[in-house]
Design a protein around this motif. Sequence first.
Motif, short mmCIF file in Angstrom:
data_model
loop_
_atom_site.label_atom_id
_atom_site.label_comp_id
_atom_site.label_asym_id
_atom_site.label_seq_id
_atom_site.Cartn_x
_atom_site.Cartn_y
_atom_site.Cartn_z
N ILE A 55 53.23 59.10 97.76
CA ILE A 55 52.05 59.51 98.28
C ILE A 55 51.24 58.61 99.46
N TYR A 56 51.39 57.30 99.24
CA TYR A 56 50.77 56.61 100.07
C TYR A 56 51.32 56.60 101.69
N LEU A 57 52.69 56.73 101.74
CA LEU A 57 53.41 56.99 102.94
C LEU A 57 52.81 58.31 103.34
N SER A 58 52.77 59.25 102.56
CA SER A 58 52.40 60.74 103.10
C SER A 58 50.88 60.68 103.84
N ALA A 59 49.94 59.89 102.72
CA ALA A 59 48.69 59.82 103.29
C ALA A 59 48.37 58.96 104.71
N VAL A 60 49.30 58.08 105.01
CA VAL A 60 49.09 56.97 106.24
C VAL A 60 49.68 58.08 107.29
N ALA A 61 50.77 58.96 107.08
CA ALA A 61 51.39 59.77 108.00
C ALA A 61 50.49 60.69 108.47
N LEU A 62 49.64 61.39 107.47
CA LEU A 62 48.85 62.33 107.95
C LEU A 62 47.61 62.02 108.36
N GLY A 63 47.08 60.89 107.93
CA GLY A 63 45.91 60.11 108.68
C GLY A 63 46.34 59.75 110.13
N ALA A 64 47.26 59.13 110.11
CA ALA A 64 47.51 58.54 111.63
C ALA A 64 47.87 59.63 112.43
N LEU A 123 37.86 65.41 109.04
CA LEU A 123 38.79 65.43 108.05
C LEU A 123 38.79 67.13 107.47
N PHE A 124 37.74 67.90 107.59
CA PHE A 124 37.65 69.19 107.38
C PHE A 124 38.60 69.94 108.04
N ILE A 125 38.71 69.74 109.37
CA ILE A 125 39.68 70.40 110.05
C ILE A 125 41.22 69.96 109.89
N VAL A 126 41.46 68.78 109.74
CA VAL A 126 42.80 68.21 109.09
C VAL A 126 43.35 69.15 107.80
N PHE A 127 42.29 68.98 106.77
CA PHE A 127 42.53 69.77 105.65
C PHE A 127 42.83 71.29 105.67
N GLN A 128 42.18 71.84 106.79
CA GLN A 128 42.47 73.32 107.00
C GLN A 128 43.79 73.67 107.52
N LEU A 129 44.52 72.71 108.17
CA LEU A 129 45.52 72.60 109.04
C LEU A 129 46.73 72.36 108.09
N VAL A 130 46.35 71.73 107.02
CA VAL A 130 47.58 71.12 106.23
C VAL A 130 47.40 71.43 104.72
N ALA A 134 45.04 67.09 95.77
CA ALA A 134 43.84 66.43 95.62
C ALA A 134 43.80 65.06 95.85
N ASP A 135 44.87 64.12 95.40
CA ASP A 135 44.98 62.85 95.35
C ASP A 135 45.55 62.60 96.92
N LEU A 136 46.39 63.41 97.52
CA LEU A 136 46.62 63.15 98.87
C LEU A 136 45.52 63.24 99.78
N LYS A 137 44.48 64.27 99.33
CA LYS A 137 43.37 64.31 100.38
C LYS A 137 42.49 63.05 100.23
N GLN A 138 42.34 62.78 98.78
CA GLN A 138 41.38 61.36 98.88
C GLN A 138 42.16 60.09 99.53
N TYR A 143 41.83 56.83 104.35
CA TYR A 143 42.35 56.24 105.61
C TYR A 143 41.62 56.59 107.02
N VAL A 144 41.39 57.84 107.01
CA VAL A 144 40.72 58.33 108.33
C VAL A 144 39.36 57.78 108.29
N SER A 145 38.74 57.83 107.39
CA SER A 145 37.11 57.21 107.43
C SER A 145 37.18 56.02 107.88
N ILE A 146 38.08 54.75 107.34
CA ILE A 146 38.05 53.56 107.78
C ILE A 146 38.87 53.28 109.21
#
Length: 451
Positions: A55-64, A123-130, A134-138, A143-146
């Motif tokens: 899930i960490y790799l997925s979060a970084v991939a999605l945020g990046a 972030l709203f747009i990202v989560f509308q597209l993918v 809940a854990d992955l979103k958090q 990641y994106v906020s930082i």
Amino acid sequence: MKLIKLSIFHSIRSLKRADHVRMFAIALPMVISNIAAPLLGLVDTAIIGHLPDSIYLSAVALGAMAISFVYLMAVFLRMSTTGLVAQAYGAEDLARQKTVFVDASYFALGLGLCLFALTPAILFIVFQLVSASADLKQLTSSYVSIRLYGAPAALLTLVILGVLLGMQKARIAMGLVILTNAINVVGDLIFVIGLNMDVRGAALASVIAEWCTAAVGLTVIIRHLRMSRRDWWQWNAARYRKLASMNTDIFIRSLVLHLCMAMMTAWASYHGQVVVAANAVLLQFLMLISLGLDGIAYSVEALVGQAKGQKQLANARKWIAAGLLWSSLFALVYALLFAFAGTFIIGLITNIPSVLREASSYLGWIVVLPLLAHWSYLYDGVFIGLSASRAMRNTMLFAGVGVFFPVWWLTQGWGNHGLWFSLCCFMAARGVAQAYLLYWRHLLERRFSHA
């Protein structure tokens, strides 16, 4: 038409060894930069990939992905700055180089602050597209906020790279690109591995890398342009309106380009996951193409811009001819490489039998793609050097809205072959439209008559 061919042929024949050396003095460092960034990025991914949960790799991939798209859409800052600085550099007008840098820097910092303020909307747009748990979103939100704390620095660095390319300081530009990625990797080792900060550590490492690079780049530019405090207070509303107009044109151009490229994945999804995977593999060939052709385009941007500043039309024609020669050779080499080793390259990217078979069935389109696309890479460089942003926008609108989407619509019955045919038509249309404006509508001559 015959006169145009003779003129280009004459310009190519008149090239000297020193001209080729000068072109590659700019092109090679930028090619190395293009190669270094993804290689260091692989190290970055590998560090995150060794955390205990995927899930960490997925979060970084999605945020990046989200951050990369936002920054990619802001590449107009680099393009517009390169053209304007190259012209001022050619005219040996140090004061104008300073004002271009200051204007573009304020524009970049203001836009970066806006992006930071728009974090919730992004972030709203990202989560509308993918689709994400809940854990992955958090984790992705963290990641994106930082990462967006680094937006002003990242956009300022685009301006700095534009100035360096305009001044033909490609080696320094290469150094900054490598510095960003090297600091990022070291930061990952400290924050992710050493301090167990997972995705927050990866984001923090990137932010530190962006601000450090911006600081180093700013120091370099201040020294090269011999800037004083007074230079930062030269406000001019007319200049800002002109810069905003130019940046808007290039932004629209980039938006249309990326919409067309996004279709290569979005529409493929209607044909199944194997087709999506095959297209993802084949799009890596486009990245390989851009490694060489982007380097030539960067050279042409700087050299044509310098010629415009010098009011030397003959020099501009010479650099366009040199770029045309080398981009044609690169395209031919790519086509031959893909024709004879394409299947082998696909095998290096994936070993999934179904994806291998699917990707190989579209290899013919990949072979012809560099021959059709290299013109548009080259002429983009010419248009940037001339600061012909409106022409860039219009030719991209023609190729995207007037060619890519209609051809895709008419060839839906061809399945994924229709999609690749549409991309080939799109690339060819860009080059044809740009050549039409340059040669038949005499854009080059008109730009110099107003220089």
